[in-house]
Design a protein around this motif. Sequence first.
Motif, short mmCIF file in Angstrom:
data_model
loop_
_atom_site.label_atom_id
_atom_site.label_comp_id
_atom_site.label_asym_id
_atom_site.label_seq_id
_atom_site.Cartn_x
_atom_site.Cartn_y
_atom_site.Cartn_z
N GLU A 1 7.25 21.09 -2.51
CA GLU A 1 7.38 21.86 -1.25
C GLU A 1 6.27 21.47 -0.12
O GLU A 1 6.63 21.67 0.91
CB GLU A 1 6.94 23.39 -1.66
CG GLU A 1 7.22 24.17 -0.39
CD GLU A 1 7.00 25.73 -0.67
OE1 GLU A 1 7.02 26.62 -0.15
OE2 GLU A 1 6.85 26.09 -1.83
N LYS A 2 5.18 20.83 -0.42
CA LYS A 2 4.18 20.47 0.59
C LYS A 2 4.15 19.11 0.56
O LYS A 2 3.13 18.42 1.20
CB LYS A 2 2.75 21.14 0.00
CG LYS A 2 2.70 22.61 -0.12
CD LYS A 2 2.99 23.29 1.38
CE LYS A 2 2.88 24.88 1.35
NZ LYS A 2 3.10 25.32 2.53
N THR A 3 4.97 18.22 0.06
CA THR A 3 4.92 16.72 0.34
C THR A 3 5.08 16.48 1.80
O THR A 3 5.78 16.89 2.39
CB THR A 3 5.90 16.14 -0.74
OG1 THR A 3 6.05 16.67 -2.02
CG2 THR A 3 5.95 14.82 -0.61
N ASN B 1 3.77 19.47 12.73
CA ASN B 1 4.08 19.09 11.19
C ASN B 1 5.18 19.68 10.65
O ASN B 1 5.68 19.26 9.80
CB ASN B 1 3.00 19.72 10.51
CG ASN B 1 1.39 19.04 10.65
OD1 ASN B 1 1.75 17.81 11.04
ND2 ASN B 1 0.34 19.41 10.43
N GLU B 2 5.72 20.84 11.33
CA GLU B 2 7.04 21.36 10.96
C GLU B 2 8.18 20.45 11.01
O GLU B 2 8.26 19.56 12.12
CB GLU B 2 7.26 22.68 11.77
CG GLU B 2 8.45 23.35 11.25
CD GLU B 2 8.85 24.83 12.01
OE1 GLU B 2 9.75 25.42 11.77
OE2 GLU B 2 7.96 24.98 12.97
#
Length: 393
Positions: A349-351, A269-270
């Motif tokens: 930021e978490k999109t 995910n990073e």
Amino acid sequence: MEIILLLIYSGIVWLIFFKFKWLPWNFISQVIVITLPIFALTALILYLNVVAPSSSDVRVLNYVVQVTPRVTGRVIEVPIEPNRPIKKGQVLFRIDPEPFKQKLSELESKVPEFTAKLDTAEAYQRELGDQLKSARSTQSALAAKLELAIKREGQTRDLSGTGAGTKFDYEQAQTDVKSMRADLAQAAANTSQVQQKLSAKTKQGELSEVAQARAALEQLKAQIAYSRWELDQTVFRAPADGTVVNLQLRVGSYAAQIPLVPVMSYVENEQMVLAMYTQNELRNIKPGNDAEIALKTFPNRIIKATVDSIVWSSGTGQLPLSGTVPQTGTNPIPPGRFAVRLIPSGRDEKTFLPMGAQGVGAVYTEHGHMVHIIRKVILRVGTKLDLLVLKLH
């Protein structure tokens, strides 16, 4: 944005020259009216490209782990599904552990044997120490007896010479001295033999037999530890949060410990967002600058970001003698360009950003704040156009 400015400019011209007729519409005014927006827009765009540089090549990149098993064996379980969220530590697949269990049991069964060998070697070392003490004690006792026998030999010799003693006693004393010397020589030889056996020691003060037995036991323990590690590696877990794309591994497949033949690709995910810029656009960009990106995956949406760093390296700057710098993304960076890493910030930021998504973006430097609005409008108008799907089929 340029069209909007031209429309506003045209409205002002119409009001001045045609509606209110404040100025005459002649050849000179016509030349000024036509050339003024050309020079003004050109200067504005050139200045905008310096203080708020834009990039038409923005890429979303994810770290991809090529999953290669650390042990070789037959796959007995694949408890995951492709394109589904996977948590760190979740089991990706299992390899048949039976061969590794048998190997571990075989090694563990040898521990008592090697331990007994070490105990025997240590007991032999202690026995040699006791033998050395006994030999030295015997040698000391014989030396004392020899000294006494020599004195008695002298005494019987003197008594025999004066007639006070018999010649037989003198000869018996001589025999006793010779016997004692022979016994002392044998005791000295025994002591020397034991000392020679004890002299073959390591730096740790152990006999070579003890050192060899201890080394064999330690080697066996290392093999057991490695065998336990191999058994543990029959279960491969997710290295981070992510997904598995194009899962081809199935139960019954043979997973081999070959680095060039991964069994699956794990997409973490990073991720990072890279915007490609030409070299002369980077002079005002600094870490911490605000930025915006518009991806074709999300039409009519602006994603806020912050400049993390500038990647001051490119494959064009490396000699081909030792290979090349790993390329960024699926396509190489165009020659003469450098990547600026952006990090989504604020509410974005978490999109979720799809791996491989492309779009456009802009960085707002510390200069020319008054004209940043123009770049923002251009970016927003462009992302609205992404709502149109322009194809004929």
